[in-house]
Design a protein around this motif. Structure first.
Motif, PDB file in Angstrom:
ATOM      1  N   LEU A 261       9.276 -26.697  62.463  1.00  0.00           N
ATOM      2  CA  LEU A 261       9.116 -26.844  63.910  1.00  0.00           C
ATOM      3  C   LEU A 261       9.822 -25.699  64.640  1.00  0.00           C
ATOM      4  N   LEU A 262      11.070 -25.447  64.233  1.00  0.00           N
ATOM      5  CA  LEU A 262      11.820 -24.358  64.844  1.00  0.00           C
ATOM      6  C   LEU A 262      11.059 -23.043  64.701  1.00  0.00           C
ATOM      7  N   ASN A 263      10.535 -22.816  63.501  1.00  0.00           N
ATOM      8  CA  ASN A 263       9.834 -21.570  63.245  1.00  0.00           C
ATOM      9  C   ASN A 263       8.545 -21.470  64.048  1.00  0.00           C
ATOM     10  N   SER A 264       7.839 -22.597  64.184  1.00  0.00           N
ATOM     11  CA  SER A 264       6.551 -22.503  64.874  1.00  0.00           C
ATOM     12  C   SER A 264       6.758 -22.377  66.382  1.00  0.00           C
ATOM     13  N   GLU A 265       7.843 -22.957  66.901  1.00  0.00           N
ATOM     14  CA  GLU A 265       8.039 -22.885  68.355  1.00  0.00           C
ATOM     15  C   GLU A 265       8.727 -21.590  68.769  1.00  0.00           C
ATOM     16  N   ARG A 266       9.682 -21.107  67.938  1.00  0.00           N
ATOM     17  CA  ARG A 266      10.461 -19.958  68.358  1.00  0.00           C
ATOM     18  C   ARG A 266      10.196 -18.712  67.513  1.00  0.00           C
ATOM     19  N   VAL A 267       9.389 -18.850  66.476  1.00  0.00           N
ATOM     20  CA  VAL A 267       9.109 -17.744  65.552  1.00  0.00           C
ATOM     21  C   VAL A 267      10.408 -17.098  65.065  1.00  0.00           C
ATOM     22  N   ARG A 268      11.325 -17.899  64.570  1.00  0.00           N
ATOM     23  CA  ARG A 268      12.581 -17.395  64.013  1.00  0.00           C
ATOM     24  C   ARG A 268      12.722 -17.952  62.602  1.00  0.00           C
ATOM     25  N   PRO A 269      12.075 -17.312  61.623  1.00  0.00           N
ATOM     26  CA  PRO A 269      12.062 -17.907  60.274  1.00  0.00           C
ATOM     27  C   PRO A 269      13.455 -18.045  59.664  1.00  0.00           C
ATOM     28  N   LYS A 270      14.348 -17.047  59.892  1.00  0.00           N
ATOM     29  CA  LYS A 270      15.661 -17.173  59.253  1.00  0.00           C
ATOM     30  C   LYS A 270      16.392 -18.399  59.776  1.00  0.00           C
ATOM     31  N   GLU A 271      16.403 -18.553  61.110  1.00  0.00           N
ATOM     32  CA  GLU A 271      17.116 -19.709  61.665  1.00  0.00           C
ATOM     33  C   GLU A 271      16.486 -21.012  61.209  1.00  0.00           C
ATOM     34  N   GLY A 272      15.177 -21.004  61.085  1.00  0.00           N
ATOM     35  CA  GLY A 272      14.496 -22.227  60.657  1.00  0.00           C
ATOM     36  C   GLY A 272      14.757 -22.541  59.201  1.00  0.00           C
TER      37      GLY A 272
ATOM     38  N   SER B 154      29.070  -5.367  69.579  1.00  0.00           N
ATOM     39  CA  SER B 154      27.853  -4.930  68.882  1.00  0.00           C
ATOM     40  C   SER B 154      27.690  -5.702  67.574  1.00  0.00           C
ATOM     41  N   PHE B 155      28.807  -6.105  66.969  1.00  0.00           N
ATOM     42  CA  PHE B 155      28.689  -6.899  65.750  1.00  0.00           C
ATOM     43  C   PHE B 155      28.099  -8.265  66.053  1.00  0.00           C
ATOM     44  N   THR B 156      28.623  -8.921  67.107  1.00  0.00           N
ATOM     45  CA  THR B 156      28.066 -10.235  67.434  1.00  0.00           C
ATOM     46  C   THR B 156      26.612 -10.093  67.862  1.00  0.00           C
ATOM     47  N   ALA B 157      26.298  -8.995  68.555  1.00  0.00           N
ATOM     48  CA  ALA B 157      24.897  -8.798  68.946  1.00  0.00           C
ATOM     49  C   ALA B 157      24.014  -8.692  67.706  1.00  0.00           C
ATOM     50  N   TRP B 158      24.487  -7.932  66.701  1.00  0.00           N
ATOM     51  CA  TRP B 158      23.706  -7.819  65.464  1.00  0.00           C
ATOM     52  C   TRP B 158      23.609  -9.181  64.776  1.00  0.00           C
ATOM     53  N   LEU B 159      24.714  -9.910  64.766  1.00  0.00           N
ATOM     54  CA  LEU B 159      24.741 -11.200  64.084  1.00  0.00           C
ATOM     55  C   LEU B 159      23.751 -12.159  64.724  1.00  0.00           C
ATOM     56  N   VAL B 160      23.788 -12.203  66.079  1.00  0.00           N
ATOM     57  CA  VAL B 160      22.877 -13.110  66.773  1.00  0.00           C
ATOM     58  C   VAL B 160      21.437 -12.674  66.528  1.00  0.00           C
ATOM     59  N   ASP B 161      21.216 -11.364  66.445  1.00  0.00           N
ATOM     60  CA  ASP B 161      19.862 -10.898  66.184  1.00  0.00           C
ATOM     61  C   ASP B 161      19.406 -11.316  64.788  1.00  0.00           C
ATOM     62  N   PHE B 162      20.364 -11.274  63.833  1.00  0.00           N
ATOM     63  CA  PHE B 162      19.982 -11.632  62.459  1.00  0.00           C
ATOM     64  C   PHE B 162      19.827 -13.143  62.313  1.00  0.00           C
ATOM     65  N   TYR B 163      20.797 -13.858  62.840  1.00  0.00           N
ATOM     66  CA  TYR B 163      20.753 -15.308  62.689  1.00  0.00           C
ATOM     67  C   TYR B 163      21.290 -15.906  63.974  1.00  0.00           C
ATOM     68  N   ASN B 164      20.400 -16.342  64.842  1.00  0.00           N
ATOM     69  CA  ASN B 164      20.811 -16.802  66.162  1.00  0.00           C
ATOM     70  C   ASN B 164      21.218 -18.262  66.085  1.00  0.00           C
ATOM     71  N   PHE B 165      22.520 -18.461  65.837  1.00  0.00           N
ATOM     72  CA  PHE B 165      22.973 -19.848  65.662  1.00  0.00           C
ATOM     73  C   PHE B 165      22.839 -20.656  66.944  1.00  0.00           C
ATOM     74  N   ARG B 166      22.700 -19.961  68.066  1.00  0.00           N
ATOM     75  CA  ARG B 166      22.507 -20.715  69.315  1.00  0.00           C
ATOM     76  C   ARG B 166      21.174 -21.455  69.319  1.00  0.00           C
ATOM     77  N   ILE B 167      20.146 -20.776  68.793  1.00  0.00           N
ATOM     78  CA  ILE B 167      18.843 -21.452  68.703  1.00  0.00           C
ATOM     79  C   ILE B 167      18.971 -22.650  67.773  1.00  0.00           C
ATOM     80  N   VAL B 168      19.683 -22.444  66.670  1.00  0.00           N
ATOM     81  CA  VAL B 168      19.871 -23.544  65.721  1.00  0.00           C
ATOM     82  C   VAL B 168      20.532 -24.734  66.423  1.00  0.00           C
TER      83      VAL B 168
END
Lengths: 223, 257, 239
Positions: C192-203, C6-20
């Motif tokens: 670009l990351l933000n506009s394609e995936r709508v993930r502002p934190k990761e972008g 559940s911690f990794t799930a929360w972490l990925v939800d907050f900052y999905n380093f896989r998308i990065v």
């Protein structure tokens, strides 16, 4: 050709002036909030608190190490996405937050530098007269620090005005954005319109910079 | 009379086993500025501390009004335990006046305002009362006519007089002098020493760090010789200056005279 | 779910380093453009800045007045406007420049902007070289050009190295404005990351962290330089 240039200039001027007013409004808000925050942080950082002073130093490094545009995008995109409700603000508020934090980073450095520049003997004299820390700050240290702080603050204000041009990228209709909009009406006169915009910024910032130099010269003479 | 000392029972200052260590910033051996120093000063006693630079004499003086913190030991001044963590330092410093080598006058205030400021803020006097008190003390130290000058417009001797007035106006039980004449031109030194001698004669409890041996000889009740963070020898002026028993004391005195 | 899951799930939800990681190539491309633009502008602005510093120091009013006007204009107008003036204005004056890559125009704009700041730093560095150095050089019959080349400029640069490094840090940050004229810099990669995936934190947080890393390197270099300068015996005044 020159008459048409004059006509274009006259035609875009109202929009540009509206943009200038907006620039002045947001920069005024930015300097008020930024200075208040910077004064608070600067007073803390200017003294030798064990945890607070380095913590503020770290915060300043983070601000200075990232471009303002990135900070603006973080305020505009990232903070509203965290799910905390009071962070879900509109573009104008985001721009104000970013500008205030940007200003506060300069003000913090200037205020803390001014406080540290007051000779240590002044603290000792005040404490030997049984004044506590806040009395010493208020009656002895800050009045003397202010003479050093004020000239630099004017320089910060100029930087702030220039930074307001960047908030145009999130759609705030300040002077730069009004320039972009005017160019859509007169695409052949890009150079002219941006030239006018530059001249407007210059006519505002150049006297301010001269005032900074005059203030700094006066402060140097007094010592 | 410059002072207003009611006779109090018990010693004015008690310093017991005080140790202070400095850790140099760039690393290196920690240095013992004060090494288990003990000293007692009776009411109305005048103690002069002498010694080479680095001996800890200024540090010791500054622990008495808590400008320096001690690592070990106990200090009690006029009934207040300065070393206690619950000590109210403002109350302590209201009873201890300090005169600095570099005056430490508030540069942005006139001479009169320098004396008035602590009266108004700390002793909560009204502006009119503070002005009256301040003028009286400036008069006693002889610089009333310079009251509206800023420190930058005063000579060193005048600045030190203002500093003395500022300290005395607090009505302290104890006066501390940290090389009060070392930064003055020779012709002004005598005037300040005369003021200090007058205070001593009026019964003020004084501790003075100084290089002025003639003053020590004439005004001191006791002379303390410090070196390397400890008290090497102490006694009446004649006992120290004329018949010192310790080798280091004699070596220091021979270099001074 | 276990606590770790559940911690990794929360972490990925907050900052999905896989998308990065998926965007690692674009981020690298953006970073390269940022560093290239900054590096090129740095080199050019140092060269032109030195020349401008000489111009500003000239006694001839026909030379120092225009130099000063250029410096004051750059200082009193926003960088973004200067970039727009070059990007839009240059092609309207010289149509062939309209086909130039945005990166070149961006480097031009950054150079035009940074040169005056470098010039002021170098000028103050030249003024800070002790008069005795110049007199010593004159005493051994060095010509003005030789004095400048072998005695004054080297000392001016070492005097002002910390300030020059500070200006370099500012230059790195200024490159982010090139994103406004479609240069694919580091910030545009984040956009670009933000506009394609709508993930502002990761972008944006990723991009911010990379800028901070570059800045941290500059801070470390600057501190090393200051220590070396502080210790170097050549700069010590005779006691």
């Amino acid at each position: 050709m020159s008459t048409s240039a004059l006509q274009v200039a006259i035609s875009v001027m109202p929009a540009l002036m509206a943009g200038l007013v907006e620039t002045l409004k947001i920069s005024a808000a930015g300097i008020v909030v930024g200075s208040a925050l910077g004064l608070l942080l600067g007073v803390i950082r200017g003294q030798q608190f064990r945890y607070a002073s380095p913590a503020i130093g770290f915060y300043l490094h983070v601000l200075r190490g990232t471009p303002f545009l990135v900070q603006l995008y973080i305020a505009y995109f990232v903070l509203p996405s965290t799910g905390i409700s009071w962070l879900k603000w509109d573009s104008t508020t985001a721009a104000l937050v970013a500008l205030s934090i940007y200003t506060s980073s300069y003000v913090t450095e200037i205020v803390s530098g001014g406080i540290r520049a007051v000779p240590a003997g002044q603290w000792e004299g005040a404490m030997a007269c049984a004044m506590n820390r806040w009395q010493s700050l208020r009656y002895v240290i800050l009045p003397q620090a202010l003479k050093l702080i004020l000239p630099s603050l004017a320089g910060v204000y100029v930087n702030l005005i220039k930074a307001t041009s960047i908030v145009s990228v999130v759609g705030i209709t300040e002077l730069t954005r009004q320039g972009e909009i005017s160019i859509l009406r007169f695409p052949a006169d890009v150079l002219l319109i941006y030239g006018i915009v530059a001249a407007i910024y210059f006519s505002y910032c150049f006297p301010a910079l001269k005032a900074v130099e005059w203030l700094e010269r006066r402060a140097a003479r007094g010592s | 009379m410059l002072t207003n000392n009611a006779a109090s029972s018990g010693p004015a200052i008690v310093v017991e086993g005080v140790t202070k260590t400095f850790a140099p910033i760039g690393g290196g051996a920690r240095c013992r500025a004060l090494d288990h120093v003990s000293l007692t000063v009776a009411a109305s006693e005048v103690v002069v501390i002498i010694g080479p630079s680095g001996s800890g004499k200024s540090t010791l003086l500054r622990t008495i009004n808590a400008l320096e913190k001690v690592d070990e030991g106990r200090i009690v001044v006029a009934g207040i335990e300065a070393t206690s963590p619950k000590a109210n330092l403002q109350t302590l410093r209201m009873g201890v006046g300090m005169v600095f080598q570099h005056f430490n006058l508030f540069l942005h205030k006139t001479a009169l305002e320098n004396v008035m400021l602590p009266q108004i803020i700390v002793r909560k006097k009204s502006r009119a009362e503070a002005m009256e008190i301040s003028k009286a003390f400036l008069d006693k130290v002889g610089v009333l006519d310079r009251g509206d000058h800023y420190p930058g417009q005063l000579s060193g001797g005048q600045q030190q007089r203002v500093a003395i007035a500022r300290a005395l106006a607090m009505q302290p039980q104890v006066m501390l002098f940290d090389e009060a004449t070392s930064a003055l031109d020779p012709e002004m030194v005598g005037g300040i020493l005369d003021l200090m001698a007058e205070m001593a004669a009026d019964g003020m409890t004084m501790v003075a760090v100084t290089h002025e041996m003639r003053f020590a000889r004439s005004a001191a009740d006791r002379v303390v010789f410090m070196d390397g963070g400890t008290i090497i020898e102490q006694g009446a002026p004649e006992d120290i200056f004329d018949r010192a028993t310790n080798e280091r004391t004699r070596k220091f005195l021979s270099q001074i005279h | 779910m276990s606590n770790f899951e559940s911690f990794t799930a929360w972490l990925v939800d907050f900052y999905n380093f896989r998308i990065v990681l998926q965007y690692a190539d674009q981020i690298a491309a953006g970073l390269w453009n940022t560093l290239f633009a900054a590096g090129a502008s740095l080199v050019f602005s140092l060269i032109f800045g030195t020349l401008l510093a000489f111009a500003r120091r000239s006694g001839n009013a026909l030379i120092w007045r225009p130099a000063d006007a250029y410096i004051q204009f750059i200082r009193a107008t926003p960088l973004l406007i200067q970039i727009y003036l070059v990007y839009f204005g240059l092609p309207s004056l010289l149509p062939f420049t309209g086909r130039w890559p945005e990166l070149w125009l961006g480097i031009m704009a950054l150079t035009i902007h940074t040169t005056p700041y470098m010039a002021e730093i170098i000028r103050s560095g030249i003024n800070a070289v002790p008069k005795g150095q110049i007199e010593g050089a004159m005493a051994v019959a060095m010509s003005p050009r030789q004095r400048m080349q072998y005695v004054i400029l080297p000392q001016a640069f070492t005097n002002t190295l910390p300030a020059l490094l500070g200006q370099t840090a500012i230059l790195i940050k200024d490159t982010s404005l090139l994103s406004a004229i479609a240069v694919f810099d580091l910030l545009n990669a984040g956009l670009l990351l933000n506009s394609e995936r709508v993930r502002p934190k990761e972008g944006f947080l990723t991009v911010a962290a990379i800028y901070l890393a570059i800045y941290a390197v500059l801070v470390v270099v600057s501190r090393r330089v200051e220590l070396k300068l502080g210790g170097a015996a050549w700069n010590r005044r005779p006691a």
